[in-house]
Scaffold this motif. Structure first.
Motif, PDB file in Angstrom:
ATOM      1  N   UNK A 140      64.239  53.203 -19.697  1.00 25.00           N
ATOM      2  CA  UNK A 140      63.591  54.173 -18.646  1.00 25.00           C
ATOM      3  C   UNK A 140      62.351  55.108 -19.100  1.00 25.00           C
ATOM      4  N   UNK A 141      61.793  55.459 -18.162  1.00 27.02           N
ATOM      5  CA  UNK A 141      60.482  56.062 -18.761  1.00 27.02           C
ATOM      6  C   UNK A 141      60.161  57.079 -17.666  1.00 27.02           C
ATOM      7  N   UNK A 142      59.857  58.515 -17.956  1.00 24.85           N
ATOM      8  CA  UNK A 142      59.641  59.589 -17.058  1.00 24.85           C
ATOM      9  C   UNK A 142      58.225  60.224 -17.149  1.00 24.85           C
ATOM     10  N   UNK A 143      57.550  60.777 -16.126  1.00 28.28           N
ATOM     11  CA  UNK A 143      56.450  61.486 -16.274  1.00 28.28           C
ATOM     12  C   UNK A 143      56.808  62.610 -17.052  1.00 28.28           C
ATOM     13  N   UNK A 144      55.639  63.209 -17.792  1.00 25.13           N
ATOM     14  CA  UNK A 144      56.214  64.580 -18.670  1.00 25.13           C
ATOM     15  C   UNK A 144      56.529  65.627 -17.512  1.00 25.13           C
ATOM     16  N   UNK A 145      56.141  65.685 -16.531  1.00 24.07           N
ATOM     17  CA  UNK A 145      56.332  66.956 -15.457  1.00 24.07           C
ATOM     18  C   UNK A 145      57.746  66.904 -14.931  1.00 24.07           C
ATOM     19  N   UNK A 146      58.408  65.692 -15.110  1.00 29.25           N
ATOM     20  CA  UNK A 146      59.777  65.652 -14.764  1.00 29.25           C
ATOM     21  C   UNK A 146      61.095  65.444 -15.644  1.00 29.25           C
ATOM     22  N   UNK A 147      60.339  65.277 -16.992  1.00 26.40           N
ATOM     23  CA  UNK A 147      61.375  64.890 -18.011  1.00 26.40           C
ATOM     24  C   UNK A 147      62.227  66.127 -18.079  1.00 26.40           C
ATOM     25  N   UNK A 148      63.620  65.827 -18.286  1.00 27.35           N
ATOM     26  CA  UNK A 148      64.865  66.936 -18.405  1.00 27.35           C
ATOM     27  C   UNK A 148      65.068  67.525 -16.978  1.00 27.35           C
ATOM     28  N   UNK A 149      64.725  66.909 -16.079  1.00 29.05           N
ATOM     29  CA  UNK A 149      64.743  67.601 -14.563  1.00 29.05           C
ATOM     30  C   UNK A 149      65.313  66.297 -13.735  1.00 29.05           C
ATOM     31  N   UNK A 150      64.714  65.399 -13.944  1.00 29.45           N
ATOM     32  CA  UNK A 150      65.112  64.116 -12.943  1.00 29.45           C
ATOM     33  C   UNK A 150      65.516  63.036 -13.774  1.00 29.45           C
ATOM     34  N   UNK A 151      66.242  62.165 -13.150  1.00 32.59           N
ATOM     35  CA  UNK A 151      67.159  61.050 -13.659  1.00 32.59           C
ATOM     36  C   UNK A 151      66.849  60.018 -12.603  1.00 32.59           C
ATOM     37  N   UNK A 152      66.341  58.654 -13.259  1.00 30.77           N
ATOM     38  CA  UNK A 152      66.370  57.491 -12.446  1.00 30.77           C
ATOM     39  C   UNK A 152      67.296  56.595 -12.777  1.00 30.77           C
ATOM     40  N   UNK A 153      68.124  55.842 -11.823  1.00 30.66           N
ATOM     41  CA  UNK A 153      69.272  54.981 -12.086  1.00 30.66           C
ATOM     42  C   UNK A 153      69.290  54.163 -10.946  1.00 30.66           C
ATOM     43  N   UNK A 154      69.894  52.907 -11.186  1.00 31.05           N
ATOM     44  CA  UNK A 154      69.983  51.995 -10.333  1.00 31.05           C
ATOM     45  C   UNK A 154      71.491  51.218 -10.327  1.00 31.05           C
TER      46      UNK A 154
END
Length: 124
Positions: A58-72
């Motif tokens: 998984x990879x996140x933009x710095x602006x959402x790290x720790x707040x958003x979670x991607x899954x599938x």
């Protein structure tokens, strides 16, 4: 062809949460890296998060790290974006995307398929 349909957007107060879903149909969704992008009014579309086809990377933009979670869930042909601790600056149309590209290189100009987007609005 892969068809992507987002849902789950809405209006929420700052500090609240939303869970976006991306339902895929068509060719085998599980073979594609999945990603989320967003576009705020007057701004360019930007990367939010990406997840590998297996789901282990998984990879996140710095602006959402720790707040958003991607899954599938490949069995359901569905991807998700859990958004917590939302801020007014998270207000945007959120787009699901899929591509035959490694998750570390996903960008606006190299995904193969896009959904039509779902609006998320965060009030202050």
């Amino acid at each position: 062809q892969v068809q992507l349909v987002e849902s789950g957007g809405g209006l929420v107060q700052a500090g609240g949460s939303l869970r976006l879903s991306c339902a895929a149909s068509g060719r085998t969704f599980s073979l594609y890296t999945m990603a989320w992008f967003r576009q705020a009014p007057g701004k360019e579309r930007e990367f939010v998060a990406a997840i590998s086809w297996v789901g282990g990377s998984i990879r996140y933009a710095d602006s959402v790290k720790g707040r958003f979670t991607i899954s599938r869930d490949n069995a359901l042909n569905t991807g998700y974006l859990q958004m917590n601790s939302l801020k007014p600056e998270d207000t945007a149309v959120y787009y699901c995307a899929a591509g035959r590209i490694v998750y570390t290189r996903v960008a606006v100009d190299n995904v193969d398929y896009w959904g039509h987007g779902t609006q998320a609005t965060v009030s202050s």
